[in-house]
Design a protein around this motif. Sequence first.
Motif, PDB file in Angstrom:
ATOM      1  N   ALA A 195      -4.216  -3.138  -0.169  1.00 33.04           N
ATOM      2  CA  ALA A 195      -3.406  -1.986  -0.578  1.00 33.04           C
ATOM      3  C   ALA A 195      -3.568  -0.829   0.401  1.00 33.04           C
ATOM      4  O   ALA A 195      -2.589  -0.130   0.714  1.00 33.04           O
ATOM      5  N   ALA A 196      -4.782  -0.609   0.893  1.00 31.30           N
ATOM      6  CA  ALA A 196      -5.009   0.465   1.863  1.00 31.30           C
ATOM      7  C   ALA A 196      -4.205   0.204   3.135  1.00 31.30           C
ATOM      8  O   ALA A 196      -3.614   1.132   3.712  1.00 31.30           O
ATOM      9  N   THR A 197      -4.178  -1.048   3.571  1.00 28.86           N
ATOM     10  CA  THR A 197      -3.401  -1.401   4.763  1.00 28.86           C
ATOM     11  C   THR A 197      -1.906  -1.263   4.504  1.00 28.86           C
ATOM     12  O   THR A 197      -1.149  -0.793   5.372  1.00 28.86           O
TER      13      THR A 197
ATOM     14  N   LEU B 136      -4.738   5.119  -2.468  1.00 25.76           N
ATOM     15  CA  LEU B 136      -5.320   6.467  -2.436  1.00 25.76           C
ATOM     16  C   LEU B 136      -6.369   6.603  -1.335  1.00 25.76           C
ATOM     17  O   LEU B 136      -6.550   7.687  -0.775  1.00 25.76           O
ATOM     18  N   ASP B 137      -7.065   5.508  -1.008  1.00 23.71           N
ATOM     19  CA  ASP B 137      -8.015   5.547   0.110  1.00 23.71           C
ATOM     20  C   ASP B 137      -7.322   5.980   1.399  1.00 23.71           C
ATOM     21  O   ASP B 137      -7.903   6.698   2.225  1.00 23.71           O
TER      22      ASP B 137
ATOM     23  N   GLY C 103      -6.879  -1.621  -8.821  1.00 26.46           N
ATOM     24  CA  GLY C 103      -7.430  -1.823  -7.488  1.00 26.46           C
ATOM     25  C   GLY C 103      -6.441  -1.469  -6.399  1.00 26.46           C
ATOM     26  O   GLY C 103      -6.810  -0.891  -5.365  1.00 26.46           O
ATOM     27  N   VAL C 104      -5.174  -1.792  -6.620  1.00 26.19           N
ATOM     28  CA  VAL C 104      -4.134  -1.445  -5.653  1.00 26.19           C
ATOM     29  C   VAL C 104      -3.984   0.074  -5.559  1.00 26.19           C
ATOM     30  O   VAL C 104      -3.888   0.638  -4.459  1.00 26.19           O
ATOM     31  N   GLN C 105      -3.978   0.739  -6.695  1.00 23.65           N
ATOM     32  CA  GLN C 105      -3.876   2.201  -6.682  1.00 23.65           C
ATOM     33  C   GLN C 105      -5.025   2.821  -5.887  1.00 23.65           C
ATOM     34  O   GLN C 105      -4.818   3.741  -5.082  1.00 23.65           O
TER      35      GLN C 105
ATOM     36  N   GLU D 247      -0.474  14.607   3.210  1.00 19.36           N
ATOM     37  CA  GLU D 247       0.572  15.221   2.393  1.00 19.36           C
ATOM     38  C   GLU D 247       1.243  14.228   1.458  1.00 19.36           C
ATOM     39  O   GLU D 247       2.095  14.599   0.644  1.00 19.36           O
ATOM     40  N   PHE D 248       0.846  12.946   1.546  1.00 16.05           N
ATOM     41  CA  PHE D 248       1.466  11.928   0.708  1.00 16.05           C
ATOM     42  C   PHE D 248       0.851  11.894  -0.683  1.00 16.05           C
ATOM     43  O   PHE D 248      -0.318  12.213  -0.880  1.00 16.05           O
TER      44      PHE D 248
END
Length: 338
Positions: A303-305, A87-88, A81-83, A94-95
């Motif tokens: 994780a997105a934040t 990725l979101d 879920g963190v991954q 470029e990351f």
Amino acid sequence: MAKGQKPTINDVARLSGVSKKTVSRVINKSPLLNQATREKVEAVIAELEYVPNPQARALALRRNFLIGLIHDNPNAQMVLGVQEGILDTIRNTEFALVVRPVDRHSPTMVEDIRGFIEQQRLYGVMLLPPISENDELAQACRDLGCTVVRMGSARLDDDAHLVASNDRQAVSDAVAWLAELGHKRIGFVAGPEGFLSARERELGFAEGMARAGLKPDAKIAARGNYRFESGLAAGQKLLSAKSPPSAIFSSNDEMAAGVLHAARERGMSVPEDLSIIGFDDTAIAAHIWPPLTTVRWPIRAMAATAAAKLTRPETAASEPSFFLSDLVRRASAIEYLP
């Protein structure tokens, strides 16, 4: 600039009337610029359709555009879920993401991670619990000039370097809700020693019982390690008690699935004979039968934040730091009917 030739940073600087260094600062979103200069350079970049060279940028920054996800967490669904959340945020940028599992019990853990950061020249690092709770590790990352965001179940750092959830309150509310349904014998499956999340959820369980005027019973409590097998063993212990529980709160979904399996082994029906609540709201919660009532931990949003704080450090402090967990009511918990 010749027709058909790709624009360069020199072209952007010349047409903007600024230095290459200023253009570089605009590209790298440096806060050391006034808004008028930033907008002027950005307008030229847009007009020329200039695309920065990522290799050149990495060389200038002495960093690769890599976000490191470093963890020692037994919950594979949580890590996934963190991954997905990271990725979101970095999709179409470029990351890129690089994942590094570690052994938190290793005496060389901090040095190993230090070597990994130096070798990969990471742009930033996200630390998952429980290693996110290690202040020495966080400081080692900072000493290398690597931005850090720590995930936790309580405040671990300042707002620019933290994403956290309200585990204690969420568990307290869930347990109080079970009591409102008429459950008096409520069992508890704790998480592993050394995890702040486990401690916060344990405190939340105690607070929820106290709110309901109930006392936790050690005979219907067990400790697991956030894996299915430990939940199965805990469920077998709790359901073998002389006075077994009518409901069990488990500190994560995988252990809750193990508790459900233990109930089935004994010929019990869930939720008619036993109500079960988990924590996380990972995929397993909706996929088992009956679907699991659980506390939704907003892992993906957190994780997105965190990724936004890592990739845009100049605005990191303005991003949210605390996220509220909420109870997702499904079919595994119902009113107690003696």
